[in-house]
Write a protein that holds these residues in place. Structure first.
Motif, PDB file in Angstrom:
ATOM      1  N   GLU A  48       0.791  -1.361  -0.054  1.00  0.00           N
ATOM      2  CA  GLU A  48       0.046   0.106  -0.007  1.00  0.00           C
ATOM      3  C   GLU A  48       0.791   1.364   0.080  1.00  0.00           C
ATOM      4  O   GLU A  48       0.732   2.137  -0.848  1.00  0.00           O
ATOM      5  CB  GLU A  48      -1.006  -0.034   1.432  1.00  0.00           C
ATOM      6  N   GLU A 292      -3.291   2.287 -10.505  1.00  0.00           N
ATOM      7  CA  GLU A 292      -4.223   1.788  -9.835  1.00  0.00           C
ATOM      8  C   GLU A 292      -4.544   0.353 -10.117  1.00  0.00           C
ATOM      9  O   GLU A 292      -5.073  -0.282  -9.062  1.00  0.00           O
ATOM     10  CB  GLU A 292      -5.523   2.888  -9.765  1.00  0.00           C
ATOM     11  N   LYS A 295      -1.839  -1.772  -8.446  1.00  0.00           N
ATOM     12  CA  LYS A 295      -2.116  -1.605  -7.089  1.00  0.00           C
ATOM     13  C   LYS A 295      -3.110  -2.711  -6.573  1.00  0.00           C
ATOM     14  O   LYS A 295      -2.517  -3.467  -5.649  1.00  0.00           O
ATOM     15  CB  LYS A 295      -2.644  -0.141  -6.705  1.00  0.00           C
ATOM     16  N   ARG A 296      -4.090  -2.992  -7.267  1.00  0.00           N
ATOM     17  CA  ARG A 296      -5.018  -3.676  -6.999  1.00  0.00           C
ATOM     18  C   ARG A 296      -4.501  -5.180  -7.177  1.00  0.00           C
ATOM     19  O   ARG A 296      -4.777  -6.092  -6.299  1.00  0.00           O
ATOM     20  CB  ARG A 296      -6.423  -3.658  -7.758  1.00  0.00           C
ATOM     21  N   THR A 297      -3.990  -5.243  -8.034  1.00  0.00           N
ATOM     22  CA  THR A 297      -3.168  -6.895  -8.583  1.00  0.00           C
ATOM     23  C   THR A 297      -2.331  -7.013  -7.433  1.00  0.00           C
ATOM     24  O   THR A 297      -2.221  -8.305  -7.015  1.00  0.00           O
ATOM     25  CB  THR A 297      -2.711  -6.781  -9.920  1.00  0.00           C
ATOM     26  N   SER A 299      -1.994  -5.889  -4.186  1.00  0.00           N
ATOM     27  CA  SER A 299      -2.553  -6.185  -3.002  1.00  0.00           C
ATOM     28  C   SER A 299      -3.261  -7.548  -3.061  1.00  0.00           C
ATOM     29  O   SER A 299      -2.796  -8.171  -2.123  1.00  0.00           O
ATOM     30  CB  SER A 299      -3.655  -5.049  -2.746  1.00  0.00           C
TER      31      SER A 299
END
Length: 424
Positions: A48, A292, A295-297, A299
Protein backbone atom coordinates in the motif's frame (compact mmCIF):
# COMPACT_ATOMS: atom_id res chain seq x y z
CA UNK A 1 -29.96 -16.98 29.70
CA UNK A 2 -27.81 -17.06 32.84
CA UNK A 3 -27.16 -20.82 32.75
CA UNK A 4 -25.83 -21.02 29.16
CA UNK A 5 -23.64 -18.00 29.79
CA UNK A 6 -22.24 -19.50 32.99
CA UNK A 7 -21.58 -22.78 31.17
CA UNK A 8 -19.84 -20.94 28.34
CA UNK A 9 -17.70 -19.04 30.80
CA UNK A 10 -16.78 -22.26 32.56
CA UNK A 11 -15.92 -23.95 29.24
CA UNK A 12 -13.77 -20.97 28.29
CA UNK A 13 -11.88 -21.06 31.60
CA UNK A 14 -11.38 -24.81 31.20
CA UNK A 15 -10.10 -24.35 27.65
CA UNK A 16 -7.56 -21.75 28.74
CA UNK A 17 -6.49 -24.02 31.63
CA UNK A 18 -5.95 -26.96 29.26
CA UNK A 19 -3.83 -24.82 26.94
CA UNK A 20 -1.74 -23.50 29.82
CA UNK A 21 -0.94 -27.05 30.87
CA UNK A 22 1.10 -27.28 27.65
CA UNK A 23 2.47 -23.75 27.34
CA UNK A 24 5.28 -24.47 24.87
CA UNK A 25 3.06 -26.57 22.62
CA UNK A 26 0.34 -23.93 22.64
CA UNK A 27 2.88 -21.20 21.87
CA UNK A 28 4.42 -23.15 18.98
CA UNK A 29 0.92 -23.82 17.63
CA UNK A 30 0.15 -20.09 17.69
CA UNK A 31 3.38 -19.20 15.84
CA UNK A 32 1.91 -20.17 12.49
CA UNK A 33 -0.95 -17.73 12.96
CA UNK A 34 1.35 -15.09 14.47
CA UNK A 35 3.60 -15.07 11.42
CA UNK A 36 0.65 -15.44 9.07
CA UNK A 37 -1.25 -12.44 10.46
CA UNK A 38 1.96 -10.42 10.83
CA UNK A 39 3.00 -11.12 7.23
CA UNK A 40 -0.45 -10.27 5.87
CA UNK A 41 -0.47 -6.88 7.61
CA UNK A 42 3.20 -6.11 6.87
CA UNK A 43 3.08 -7.12 3.19
CA UNK A 44 -0.14 -5.22 2.57
CA UNK A 45 1.32 -2.18 4.38
CA UNK A 46 4.49 -2.25 2.25
CA UNK A 47 2.45 -2.76 -0.92
CA UNK A 48 0.00 0.00 0.00
CA UNK A 49 2.83 2.39 0.84
CA UNK A 50 4.67 1.73 -2.43
CA UNK A 51 1.44 2.05 -4.42
CA UNK A 52 0.39 5.31 -2.76
CA UNK A 53 3.88 6.72 -3.26
CA UNK A 54 3.76 5.87 -6.97
CA UNK A 55 0.24 7.25 -7.32
CA UNK A 56 1.20 10.46 -5.53
CA UNK A 57 4.16 10.97 -7.86
CA UNK A 58 1.89 10.56 -10.86
CA UNK A 59 -0.74 12.90 -9.37
CA UNK A 60 1.93 15.60 -9.03
CA UNK A 61 2.06 15.68 -12.82
CA UNK A 62 -1.65 16.56 -12.84
CA UNK A 63 -4.46 14.38 -14.15
CA UNK A 64 -5.49 17.23 -16.47
CA UNK A 65 -2.00 17.64 -17.95
CA UNK A 66 -0.31 16.21 -21.02
CA UNK A 67 3.49 16.06 -20.86
CA UNK A 68 5.52 16.51 -24.05
CA UNK A 69 9.27 15.89 -23.75
CA UNK A 70 12.08 16.26 -26.26
CA UNK A 71 14.18 13.20 -26.96
CA UNK A 72 16.93 12.43 -29.42
CA UNK A 73 15.64 9.98 -32.05
CA UNK A 74 17.43 6.61 -32.32
CA UNK A 75 18.98 7.46 -35.70
CA UNK A 76 20.47 10.66 -34.25
CA UNK A 77 21.93 8.78 -31.28
CA UNK A 78 23.57 6.20 -33.53
CA UNK A 79 24.97 8.76 -35.95
CA UNK A 80 26.33 11.00 -33.19
CA UNK A 81 28.53 8.17 -31.98
CA UNK A 82 30.15 7.92 -35.42
CA UNK A 83 30.40 11.27 -37.17
CA UNK A 84 27.76 13.85 -36.25
CA UNK A 85 28.89 16.75 -34.09
CA UNK A 86 25.87 19.00 -34.53
CA UNK A 87 22.37 17.72 -33.86
CA UNK A 88 18.98 19.42 -34.14
CA UNK A 89 15.99 17.76 -32.55
CA UNK A 90 13.21 18.19 -30.03
CA UNK A 91 10.14 20.34 -29.47
CA UNK A 92 9.81 23.83 -30.93
CA UNK A 93 8.30 27.09 -29.75
CA UNK A 94 6.02 26.83 -32.79
CA UNK A 95 4.72 23.50 -31.45
CA UNK A 96 3.54 25.20 -28.27
CA UNK A 97 1.92 28.02 -30.25
CA UNK A 98 0.23 25.58 -32.64
CA UNK A 99 -1.19 23.42 -29.84
CA UNK A 100 -2.55 26.48 -28.02
CA UNK A 101 -4.14 27.83 -31.21
CA UNK A 102 -5.62 24.67 -32.75
CA UNK A 103 -6.68 22.39 -29.87
CA UNK A 104 -9.79 23.92 -28.26
CA UNK A 105 -9.81 21.56 -25.26
CA UNK A 106 -6.39 22.89 -24.12
CA UNK A 107 -6.56 25.98 -21.89
CA UNK A 108 -2.87 26.30 -20.86
CA UNK A 109 0.35 25.58 -22.72
CA UNK A 110 3.58 26.01 -20.76
CA UNK A 111 6.95 25.54 -22.50
CA UNK A 112 10.16 24.95 -20.55
CA UNK A 113 13.88 24.40 -20.90
CA UNK A 114 15.91 22.25 -18.52
CA UNK A 115 19.56 23.30 -18.22
CA UNK A 116 22.59 22.78 -16.02
CA UNK A 117 24.54 26.01 -15.58
CA UNK A 118 27.51 27.09 -13.42
CA UNK A 119 26.49 29.53 -10.70
CA UNK A 120 28.38 31.72 -8.25
CA UNK A 121 27.41 33.46 -5.04
CA UNK A 122 30.21 35.35 -3.36
CA UNK A 123 32.98 32.78 -3.02
CA UNK A 124 30.73 29.74 -3.53
CA UNK A 125 30.46 27.99 -6.94
CA UNK A 126 28.01 25.22 -7.87
CA UNK A 127 26.35 23.76 -10.94
CA UNK A 128 22.65 24.58 -10.74
CA UNK A 129 19.83 22.61 -12.32
CA UNK A 130 17.70 25.30 -13.96
CA UNK A 131 14.12 25.25 -15.23
CA UNK A 132 13.46 28.09 -17.69
CA UNK A 133 9.72 28.59 -17.99
CA UNK A 134 6.80 31.04 -17.77
CA UNK A 135 4.74 32.30 -14.86
CA UNK A 136 1.98 29.76 -15.70
CA UNK A 137 4.30 26.91 -14.70
CA UNK A 138 3.32 27.29 -11.06
CA UNK A 139 -0.37 26.94 -11.96
CA UNK A 140 0.20 23.53 -13.57
CA UNK A 141 2.99 22.13 -11.38
CA UNK A 142 2.04 23.03 -7.82
CA UNK A 143 4.83 24.25 -5.57
CA UNK A 144 4.25 25.65 -2.08
CA UNK A 145 5.83 29.09 -1.68
CA UNK A 146 8.12 29.10 1.36
CA UNK A 147 9.15 32.76 1.10
CA UNK A 148 8.73 35.67 -1.32
CA UNK A 149 6.84 35.12 -4.56
CA UNK A 150 7.00 33.24 -7.83
CA UNK A 151 7.45 34.72 -11.30
CA UNK A 152 4.71 36.89 -12.81
CA UNK A 153 3.69 37.71 -16.37
CA UNK A 154 5.47 41.08 -16.00
CA UNK A 155 8.74 39.25 -15.24
CA UNK A 156 8.37 37.22 -18.44
CA UNK A 157 7.34 40.18 -20.60
CA UNK A 158 10.14 42.44 -19.34
CA UNK A 159 12.91 39.79 -19.60
CA UNK A 160 13.46 40.33 -15.88
CA UNK A 161 16.61 38.98 -14.25
CA UNK A 162 14.79 37.23 -11.43
CA UNK A 163 15.11 33.76 -9.99
CA UNK A 164 12.98 31.52 -7.80
CA UNK A 165 15.02 29.02 -5.82
CA UNK A 166 13.88 25.66 -4.52
CA UNK A 167 14.80 24.80 -0.95
CA UNK A 168 17.60 22.63 -2.37
CA UNK A 169 18.95 25.51 -4.40
CA UNK A 170 18.76 27.89 -1.45
CA UNK A 171 20.73 25.50 0.76
CA UNK A 172 23.24 24.78 -1.99
CA UNK A 173 24.02 28.38 -2.91
CA UNK A 174 23.01 30.58 0.00
CA UNK A 175 23.47 28.22 2.95
CA UNK A 176 22.43 30.23 6.01
CA UNK A 177 22.37 33.59 4.24
CA UNK A 178 19.17 35.62 3.95
CA UNK A 179 17.88 34.44 0.55
CA UNK A 180 15.38 37.05 -0.68
CA UNK A 181 16.96 39.94 -2.52
CA UNK A 182 20.36 38.25 -2.90
CA UNK A 183 22.03 38.24 -6.31
CA UNK A 184 23.20 35.04 -8.02
CA UNK A 185 25.43 34.80 -11.07
CA UNK A 186 24.27 32.01 -13.40
CA UNK A 187 26.57 31.37 -16.36
CA UNK A 188 27.82 34.96 -16.28
CA UNK A 189 24.36 36.59 -15.90
CA UNK A 190 23.07 38.02 -12.63
CA UNK A 191 19.65 37.20 -11.17
CA UNK A 192 17.86 38.58 -8.11
CA UNK A 193 16.26 35.99 -5.84
CA UNK A 194 12.55 36.83 -5.47
CA UNK A 195 11.22 33.66 -3.84
CA UNK A 196 11.79 30.18 -2.50
CA UNK A 197 9.47 27.23 -3.17
CA UNK A 198 9.26 23.81 -1.61
CA UNK A 199 11.40 21.11 -3.18
CA UNK A 200 9.58 18.09 -4.59
CA UNK A 201 10.61 14.56 -5.61
CA UNK A 202 13.85 12.81 -4.79
CA UNK A 203 17.27 14.38 -5.17
CA UNK A 204 17.85 12.41 -8.32
CA UNK A 205 16.55 12.36 -11.83
CA UNK A 206 13.66 10.17 -10.87
CA UNK A 207 11.29 11.62 -13.45
CA UNK A 208 8.56 12.15 -10.83
CA UNK A 209 7.89 15.62 -12.25
CA UNK A 210 9.59 17.67 -14.99
CA UNK A 211 11.38 19.71 -12.31
CA UNK A 212 12.19 16.89 -9.87
CA UNK A 213 15.87 17.89 -10.00
CA UNK A 214 15.38 21.65 -10.16
CA UNK A 215 17.38 24.08 -8.04
CA UNK A 216 16.17 27.33 -9.59
CA UNK A 217 13.51 28.73 -11.95
CA UNK A 218 14.16 31.67 -14.29
CA UNK A 219 12.02 33.35 -17.01
CA UNK A 220 12.24 31.46 -20.31
CA UNK A 221 12.33 34.67 -22.37
CA UNK A 222 15.44 35.91 -20.55
CA UNK A 223 17.05 32.47 -20.75
CA UNK A 224 16.55 32.23 -24.51
CA UNK A 225 17.94 35.70 -25.03
CA UNK A 226 21.06 35.02 -22.94
CA UNK A 227 21.79 31.34 -23.54
CA UNK A 228 20.19 30.65 -26.90
CA UNK A 229 19.06 27.23 -28.07
CA UNK A 230 22.42 25.63 -28.89
CA UNK A 231 24.12 23.62 -26.15
CA UNK A 232 27.54 22.04 -25.91
CA UNK A 233 28.30 18.78 -24.17
CA UNK A 234 31.19 16.37 -24.11
CA UNK A 235 30.78 12.63 -24.53
CA UNK A 236 33.40 9.95 -25.14
CA UNK A 237 36.03 12.66 -25.45
CA UNK A 238 34.17 14.44 -28.28
CA UNK A 239 32.48 17.85 -28.15
CA UNK A 240 28.92 17.75 -29.45
CA UNK A 241 26.65 20.68 -30.21
CA UNK A 242 22.90 20.24 -29.97
CA UNK A 243 20.11 22.63 -30.84
CA UNK A 244 17.00 22.05 -28.71
CA UNK A 245 14.51 24.89 -28.56
CA UNK A 246 12.37 23.35 -25.81
CA UNK A 247 13.00 20.41 -23.55
CA UNK A 248 9.31 20.05 -22.81
CA UNK A 249 5.78 21.40 -23.03
CA UNK A 250 2.95 20.95 -20.54
CA UNK A 251 -0.57 21.21 -21.96
CA UNK A 252 -3.48 21.42 -19.52
CA UNK A 253 -6.88 20.14 -20.63
CA UNK A 254 -10.05 21.78 -19.33
CA UNK A 255 -12.02 18.57 -18.74
CA UNK A 256 -10.42 15.36 -17.48
CA UNK A 257 -12.68 13.35 -19.79
CA UNK A 258 -11.02 15.02 -22.80
CA UNK A 259 -7.44 14.24 -21.76
CA UNK A 260 -6.89 11.07 -23.81
CA UNK A 261 -8.60 12.36 -27.02
CA UNK A 262 -6.62 15.60 -26.69
CA UNK A 263 -3.37 13.65 -26.36
CA UNK A 264 -4.13 11.91 -29.67
CA UNK A 265 -4.89 15.26 -31.30
CA UNK A 266 -1.61 16.72 -30.03
CA UNK A 267 0.27 13.69 -31.33
CA UNK A 268 -1.22 14.20 -34.81
CA UNK A 269 -0.10 17.83 -34.75
CA UNK A 270 3.46 16.88 -33.84
CA UNK A 271 3.57 14.13 -36.46
CA UNK A 272 2.88 16.69 -39.20
CA UNK A 273 5.62 19.12 -38.07
CA UNK A 274 8.37 16.65 -37.08
CA UNK A 275 10.17 14.47 -39.58
CA UNK A 276 11.35 12.04 -36.91
CA UNK A 277 10.04 10.86 -33.55
CA UNK A 278 12.09 13.36 -31.51
CA UNK A 279 9.48 13.75 -28.77
CA UNK A 280 7.64 11.65 -26.21
CA UNK A 281 4.07 12.08 -24.97
CA UNK A 282 3.24 11.16 -21.38
CA UNK A 283 -0.35 11.23 -20.16
CA UNK A 284 -0.39 11.18 -16.34
CA UNK A 285 -4.07 10.18 -16.34
CA UNK A 286 -3.24 6.98 -18.24
CA UNK A 287 -0.31 6.31 -15.91
CA UNK A 288 -2.63 6.89 -12.94
CA UNK A 289 -5.17 4.36 -14.21
CA UNK A 290 -2.44 1.80 -14.89
CA UNK A 291 -0.92 2.37 -11.44
CA UNK A 292 -4.29 1.93 -9.73
CA UNK A 293 -4.89 -1.32 -11.63
CA UNK A 294 -1.40 -2.51 -10.72
CA UNK A 295 -2.05 -1.59 -7.09
CA UNK A 296 -5.15 -3.77 -6.97
CA UNK A 297 -3.31 -6.71 -8.55
CA UNK A 298 -0.35 -6.19 -6.23
CA UNK A 299 -2.57 -6.21 -3.14
CA UNK A 300 -4.33 -9.40 -4.26
CA UNK A 301 -1.03 -11.18 -4.93
CA UNK A 302 0.51 -10.08 -1.63
CA UNK A 303 -2.63 -11.03 0.27
CA UNK A 304 -2.71 -14.46 -1.38
CA UNK A 305 0.96 -15.13 -0.57
CA UNK A 306 0.53 -14.06 3.04
CA UNK A 307 -2.72 -16.05 3.26
CA UNK A 308 -0.72 -19.23 2.68
CA UNK A 309 0.98 -18.58 6.02
CA UNK A 310 -2.43 -18.44 7.68
CA UNK A 311 -3.36 -21.71 6.02
CA UNK A 312 -0.21 -23.31 7.38
CA UNK A 313 -1.05 -21.93 10.81
CA UNK A 314 -4.53 -23.43 10.57
CA UNK A 315 -3.10 -26.82 9.68
CA UNK A 316 -0.87 -26.53 12.75
CA UNK A 317 -3.91 -25.92 14.93
CA UNK A 318 -5.69 -28.94 13.47
CA UNK A 319 -2.69 -31.19 14.07
CA UNK A 320 -2.31 -30.09 17.68
CA UNK A 321 -6.03 -30.39 18.35
CA UNK A 322 -6.10 -33.91 16.89
CA UNK A 323 -3.16 -34.81 19.13
CA UNK A 324 -5.03 -33.28 22.06
CA UNK A 325 -8.11 -35.37 21.28
CA UNK A 326 -5.97 -38.52 21.32
CA UNK A 327 -4.32 -37.56 24.59
CA UNK A 328 -7.64 -36.74 26.27
CA UNK A 329 -9.65 -39.70 24.98
CA UNK A 330 -10.16 -41.11 28.50
CA UNK A 331 -11.22 -37.65 29.78
CA UNK A 332 -13.76 -37.39 26.95
CA UNK A 333 -15.09 -40.87 27.84
CA UNK A 334 -15.56 -39.90 31.49
CA UNK A 335 -17.37 -36.67 30.58
CA UNK A 336 -19.64 -38.49 28.16
CA UNK A 337 -20.32 -41.23 30.74
CA UNK A 338 -21.49 -38.76 33.39
CA UNK A 339 -23.87 -37.03 30.98
CA UNK A 340 -21.95 -34.50 28.91
CA UNK A 341 -23.62 -33.93 25.54
CA UNK A 342 -21.80 -34.06 22.22
CA UNK A 343 -22.39 -30.31 21.72
CA UNK A 344 -20.52 -29.62 24.97
CA UNK A 345 -17.53 -31.68 23.81
CA UNK A 346 -17.56 -29.85 20.47
CA UNK A 347 -17.78 -26.50 22.23
CA UNK A 348 -14.88 -27.40 24.54
CA UNK A 349 -12.45 -28.10 21.69
CA UNK A 350 -13.72 -25.22 19.56
CA UNK A 351 -13.08 -22.83 22.46
CA UNK A 352 -9.49 -24.06 22.69
CA UNK A 353 -8.99 -23.58 18.95
CA UNK A 354 -10.60 -20.14 19.20
CA UNK A 355 -8.35 -19.10 22.10
CA UNK A 356 -5.25 -20.16 20.13
CA UNK A 357 -6.38 -18.25 17.04
CA UNK A 358 -7.44 -15.10 18.95
CA UNK A 359 -4.20 -14.83 20.91
CA UNK A 360 -2.16 -15.77 17.85
CA UNK A 361 -4.01 -13.15 15.80
CA UNK A 362 -3.50 -10.48 18.47
CA UNK A 363 0.25 -11.12 18.70
CA UNK A 364 0.40 -11.25 14.90
CA UNK A 365 -1.31 -7.85 14.67
CA UNK A 366 1.31 -6.36 17.00
CA UNK A 367 4.05 -7.90 14.85
CA UNK A 368 2.36 -6.67 11.69
CA UNK A 369 2.27 -3.11 13.04
CA UNK A 370 5.91 -3.24 14.14
CA UNK A 371 7.40 -4.54 10.86
CA UNK A 372 6.24 -1.58 8.68
CA UNK A 373 7.63 0.85 11.25
CA UNK A 374 11.00 -0.91 11.12
CA UNK A 375 10.95 -1.00 7.31
CA UNK A 376 10.24 2.75 7.15
CA UNK A 377 12.86 3.55 9.79
CA UNK A 378 15.71 1.46 8.40
CA UNK A 379 14.95 1.09 4.67
CA UNK A 380 13.27 4.46 4.12
CA UNK A 381 10.37 2.81 2.27
CA UNK A 382 6.91 4.34 2.76
CA UNK A 383 4.44 1.98 4.43
CA UNK A 384 0.73 2.42 5.15
CA UNK A 385 -1.19 0.15 7.55
CA UNK A 386 -4.86 0.32 6.61
CA UNK A 387 -7.64 -0.50 9.09
CA UNK A 388 -9.17 -3.02 6.70
CA UNK A 389 -5.92 -5.03 6.63
CA UNK A 390 -6.05 -5.34 10.44
CA UNK A 391 -9.70 -6.40 10.43
CA UNK A 392 -9.17 -8.77 7.49
CA UNK A 393 -6.11 -10.51 8.90
CA UNK A 394 -7.57 -10.88 12.41
CA UNK A 395 -10.90 -12.08 11.02
CA UNK A 396 -9.16 -14.66 8.85
CA UNK A 397 -7.10 -15.77 11.85
CA UNK A 398 -10.22 -16.40 13.93
CA UNK A 399 -11.95 -18.04 10.97
CA UNK A 400 -8.96 -20.33 10.37
CA UNK A 401 -8.91 -21.32 14.04
CA UNK A 402 -12.60 -22.20 14.07
CA UNK A 403 -12.50 -23.84 10.63
CA UNK A 404 -9.55 -26.06 11.40
CA UNK A 405 -10.81 -26.77 14.92
CA UNK A 406 -14.18 -28.14 13.81
CA UNK A 407 -12.93 -31.50 12.59
CA UNK A 408 -10.99 -32.39 15.77
CA UNK A 409 -13.94 -31.18 17.87
CA UNK A 410 -16.43 -33.30 15.90
CA UNK A 411 -14.10 -36.27 16.10
CA UNK A 412 -13.87 -35.90 19.87
CA UNK A 413 -17.66 -35.67 20.25
CA UNK A 414 -18.22 -38.87 18.23
CA UNK A 415 -16.01 -41.05 20.42
CA UNK A 416 -17.86 -44.00 21.91
CA UNK A 417 -17.90 -43.48 25.73
CA UNK A 418 -17.27 -47.19 26.44
CA UNK A 419 -14.31 -47.40 24.06
CA UNK A 420 -12.99 -44.03 25.31
CA UNK A 421 -13.10 -45.21 28.98
CA UNK A 422 -11.08 -48.33 28.11
CA UNK A 423 -8.48 -46.25 26.16
CA UNK A 424 -4.98 -46.30 27.65
Amino acid sequence: MTLPFARLRRDFALGVKNLLLHKLRSFLTMLGLVFGVGSVIAMLAIGEGASRDALERIRKLGSHNIMLLSKKPPEERNSSQKRAWFSIYGLLYSDAERIAATVPSVDRVVPFKSLVKPARYRGRAEDLRVICTTDEWFELVKRDVVAGRVMTSDDIREFASVAVLTEWGARKMLANEHALGETLTIDGNTYRVIGIVKSEGGDSDSGDTPDSRSDVYIPIAAARQRYGDVFFRRTNGASIREKVELHGIIARVRDERDVEPTAKAVERILETSHKSKDYAINVPLQLLKQAEATKRTFSIVLGAIAGISLLVGGIGIMNIMLASVTERTREIGIRRAIGARRSQIVMQFLIEALVLSVFGGAIGMALGLAIPLLVTAFAGMPTVVTPWSLVLSFGISVGVGIGFGIYPAMRASKLDPIIALRYE
